[in-house]
Design a protein around this motif. Structure first.
Motif, PDB file in Angstrom:
ATOM      1  N   TYR A 130     -25.366  22.263  56.864  1.00 20.39           N
ATOM      2  CA  TYR A 130     -25.748  21.228  57.553  1.00 20.39           C
ATOM      3  C   TYR A 130     -25.810  21.682  59.157  1.00 20.39           C
ATOM      4  N   LEU A 131     -24.452  22.470  59.541  1.00 24.88           N
ATOM      5  CA  LEU A 131     -24.463  23.013  61.018  1.00 24.88           C
ATOM      6  C   LEU A 131     -25.768  23.978  61.005  1.00 24.88           C
ATOM      7  N   THR A 132     -26.048  24.779  60.187  1.00 26.68           N
ATOM      8  CA  THR A 132     -27.354  25.689  60.453  1.00 26.68           C
ATOM      9  C   THR A 132     -28.576  24.923  60.517  1.00 26.68           C
ATOM     10  N   GLU A 133     -28.773  23.912  59.611  1.00 31.58           N
ATOM     11  CA  GLU A 133     -30.011  23.249  59.979  1.00 31.58           C
ATOM     12  C   GLU A 133     -30.076  22.321  61.085  1.00 31.58           C
ATOM     13  N   ALA A 134     -29.003  21.737  61.290  1.00 37.26           N
ATOM     14  CA  ALA A 134     -28.955  20.799  62.550  1.00 37.26           C
ATOM     15  C   ALA A 134     -29.204  21.547  63.753  1.00 37.26           C
ATOM     16  N   GLU A 135     -28.335  22.679  63.995  1.00 30.50           N
ATOM     17  CA  GLU A 135     -28.501  23.649  65.052  1.00 30.50           C
ATOM     18  C   GLU A 135     -29.765  24.062  65.526  1.00 30.50           C
ATOM     19  N   ALA A 136     -30.734  24.151  64.128  1.00 27.10           N
ATOM     20  CA  ALA A 136     -32.226  24.634  64.193  1.00 27.10           C
ATOM     21  C   ALA A 136     -33.060  23.479  64.551  1.00 27.10           C
ATOM     22  N   GLY A 137     -32.680  22.318  64.656  1.00 30.54           N
ATOM     23  CA  GLY A 137     -33.340  21.106  64.854  1.00 30.54           C
ATOM     24  C   GLY A 137     -33.993  20.680  63.538  1.00 30.54           C
ATOM     25  N   ARG A 138     -33.490  20.983  62.467  1.00 29.44           N
ATOM     26  CA  ARG A 138     -34.358  20.511  61.372  1.00 29.44           C
ATOM     27  C   ARG A 138     -33.730  19.315  60.572  1.00 29.44           C
ATOM     28  N   ILE A 139     -32.779  18.957  61.239  1.00 32.65           N
ATOM     29  CA  ILE A 139     -32.115  17.624  60.645  1.00 32.65           C
ATOM     30  C   ILE A 139     -32.229  16.690  61.748  1.00 32.65           C
ATOM     31  N   THR A 151     -22.810  16.378  70.086  1.00 33.57           N
ATOM     32  CA  THR A 151     -22.667  15.814  68.675  1.00 33.57           C
ATOM     33  C   THR A 151     -22.056  16.903  67.647  1.00 33.57           C
ATOM     34  N   LEU A 152     -23.082  18.076  67.785  1.00 33.80           N
ATOM     35  CA  LEU A 152     -22.789  19.194  66.906  1.00 33.80           C
ATOM     36  C   LEU A 152     -21.536  19.923  67.004  1.00 33.80           C
ATOM     37  N   ALA A 153     -21.171  19.980  68.354  1.00 32.11           N
ATOM     38  CA  ALA A 153     -19.974  20.847  68.709  1.00 32.11           C
ATOM     39  C   ALA A 153     -18.750  19.918  68.027  1.00 32.11           C
ATOM     40  N   MET A 154     -18.795  18.694  68.184  1.00 30.42           N
ATOM     41  CA  MET A 154     -17.660  17.774  67.720  1.00 30.42           C
ATOM     42  C   MET A 154     -17.667  17.833  66.061  1.00 30.42           C
ATOM     43  N   ASP A 155     -18.828  17.853  65.613  1.00 31.15           N
ATOM     44  CA  ASP A 155     -19.079  17.961  64.131  1.00 31.15           C
ATOM     45  C   ASP A 155     -18.470  19.320  63.681  1.00 31.15           C
ATOM     46  N   ARG A 156     -18.442  20.225  64.379  1.00 34.60           N
ATOM     47  CA  ARG A 156     -18.199  21.696  63.998  1.00 34.60           C
ATOM     48  C   ARG A 156     -16.514  21.746  64.073  1.00 34.60           C
ATOM     49  N   SER A 157     -16.000  21.046  65.171  1.00 31.00           N
ATOM     50  CA  SER A 157     -14.684  21.176  65.331  1.00 31.00           C
ATOM     51  C   SER A 157     -14.048  20.283  64.115  1.00 31.00           C
ATOM     52  N   ARG A 158     -14.556  19.327  63.833  1.00 30.69           N
ATOM     53  CA  ARG A 158     -13.892  18.381  62.688  1.00 30.69           C
ATOM     54  C   ARG A 158     -13.852  19.178  61.355  1.00 30.69           C
ATOM     55  N   ILE A 159     -15.095  19.896  61.191  1.00 28.68           N
ATOM     56  CA  ILE A 159     -15.296  20.576  60.096  1.00 28.68           C
ATOM     57  C   ILE A 159     -14.189  21.941  59.971  1.00 28.68           C
ATOM     58  N   GLU A 160     -14.286  22.465  60.995  1.00 29.22           N
ATOM     59  CA  GLU A 160     -13.282  23.630  61.039  1.00 29.22           C
ATOM     60  C   GLU A 160     -11.854  23.444  60.921  1.00 29.22           C
ATOM     61  N   VAL A 161     -11.349  22.232  61.749  1.00 31.09           N
ATOM     62  CA  VAL A 161      -9.768  21.990  61.902  1.00 31.09           C
ATOM     63  C   VAL A 161      -9.676  21.045  60.636  1.00 31.09           C
ATOM     64  N   VAL A 210      -8.330   9.473  64.388  1.00 25.88           N
ATOM     65  CA  VAL A 210      -8.706  11.068  64.311  1.00 25.88           C
ATOM     66  C   VAL A 210      -9.524  11.215  62.681  1.00 25.88           C
ATOM     67  N   ALA A 211      -8.623  10.589  61.654  1.00 23.46           N
ATOM     68  CA  ALA A 211      -8.908  10.867  60.355  1.00 23.46           C
ATOM     69  C   ALA A 211     -10.227  10.046  60.149  1.00 23.46           C
ATOM     70  N   ALA A 212     -10.395   8.771  60.498  1.00 20.15           N
ATOM     71  CA  ALA A 212     -11.442   7.914  60.261  1.00 20.15           C
ATOM     72  C   ALA A 212     -12.645   8.541  60.921  1.00 20.15           C
ATOM     73  N   ARG A 213     -12.681   9.190  62.116  1.00 18.27           N
ATOM     74  CA  ARG A 213     -13.764   9.692  62.630  1.00 18.27           C
ATOM     75  C   ARG A 213     -14.286  11.150  61.981  1.00 18.27           C
ATOM     76  N   THR A 214     -13.196  11.749  61.228  1.00 16.15           N
ATOM     77  CA  THR A 214     -13.661  13.014  60.504  1.00 16.15           C
ATOM     78  C   THR A 214     -14.330  12.385  59.429  1.00 16.15           C
ATOM     79  N   MET A 215     -13.702  11.616  58.597  1.00 15.79           N
ATOM     80  CA  MET A 215     -14.328  10.842  57.360  1.00 15.79           C
ATOM     81  C   MET A 215     -15.889  10.596  57.784  1.00 15.79           C
ATOM     82  N   SER A 216     -15.892   9.868  59.032  1.00 16.65           N
ATOM     83  CA  SER A 216     -17.288   9.290  59.401  1.00 16.65           C
ATOM     84  C   SER A 216     -18.364  10.598  59.919  1.00 16.65           C
ATOM     85  N   THR A 217     -17.771  11.737  60.002  1.00  8.46           N
ATOM     86  CA  THR A 217     -18.416  13.050  60.396  1.00  8.46           C
ATOM     87  C   THR A 217     -19.089  13.367  58.759  1.00  8.46           C
ATOM     88  N   LEU A 218     -18.137  13.351  58.017  1.00  5.17           N
ATOM     89  CA  LEU A 218     -18.498  13.891  56.526  1.00  5.17           C
ATOM     90  C   LEU A 218     -19.479  12.996  55.921  1.00  5.17           C
TER      91      LEU A 218
END
Length: 245
Positions: A130-139, A151-161, A210-218
């Protein structure tokens, strides 16, 4: 054993002019020689002019192998050895290469390991896709435009953390609602909290928000994955909200 090479991470060797690969042609391929004093000898490649993506790799040791070169469904270039010359004839290799390159044209990765096909993608693998495709503008996001960098920076943070430590190794096909609820509860309880890089005593915290926002990212990550054919179903049917109803 199949040998694969990520072409984005490794320099390619010298390519010869394209010819139709035949036994006589492959037998006549010479062992690579150094092009200068102190320079590393690289492998060379000869590509078939009739079947695009099919070729022969010649190593400095003289070993010759049949290879295919293609792009994965994620758009990454890949080269893979499909057989050794001498153990496989040119025509046998051509038939095998044709079979695998047809799979590529159908949006598949023909060199994907059998265990991947059985277990399916893990949560971490789909998040990375998802991160690869979104950062390339394909999503495309809800505004019908590529997803914003912020938005992607926040998504990446929630994914990694939060997401990868709790669910990253889990096959998506095996996820149950209880796994999602358990991960959300763990995030809320602060089990994935850790110091922020470069901060003085600060830390990423837990909490129901934080938990709800993380699930809303997933949830949308899986939705995009279903829509684009990466996975079959979205295991996060409806992200849980924080607090009482």
């Amino acid at each position: 054993m199949v040998e694969e090479e990520n072409l984005s991470d490794n320099p390619v060797g010298s390519d010869m002019a394209m010819e139709k690969l035949t036994k006589r042609f492959v037998d006549g391929l010479e062992t690579p020689k150094p092009v200068g004093v102190g320079l590393r000898v690289r492998e060379t490649f000869a590509w078939d002019r009739e079947l695009r993506g099919f070729g022969v790799q010649v190593m400095p040791s003289g070993l010759k192998s049949f290879v295919i070169q293609y792009r994965t469904p994620e758009g990454k270039p890949k080269r893979a050895v499909i057989g050794r010359y001498g153990l496989m004839t040119v025509e046998e290799a051509r038939r095998l290469a044709h079979e695998k390159l047809v799979a590529v044209s159908k949006g598949l990765d023909p060199m994907e390991s059998p265990d991947r096909k059985v277990r399916g993608f893990t949560v971490a693998e789909v998040c990375d896709w998802y991160l690869t495709e979104a950062e390339a503008g394909r999503i495309i996001g809800r505004s019908r435009r590529p997803i914003k960098a912020s938005t992607l920076a926040m998504d990446r943070s929630r994914i990694e953390v939060h997401i990868k430590p709790l669910l990253g190794k889990r096959p998506i096909a095996a996820l149950k609602l209880g796994d999602i609820e358990g991960a959300q509860a763990d995030i809320a309880a602060g089990k994935t909290s850790k110091p922020r890089p470069g901060s003085r005593g600060g830390a990423t915290t837990g909490g129901e928000g934080v938990a709800a926002r993380t699930m809303s990212t997933l949830h949308p990550i899986f939705e995009h994955s279903v829509r684009l054919g990466k996975i079959d179903t979205n295991p996060v049917v409806c992200p849980l909200k924080s607090g009482p109803p």
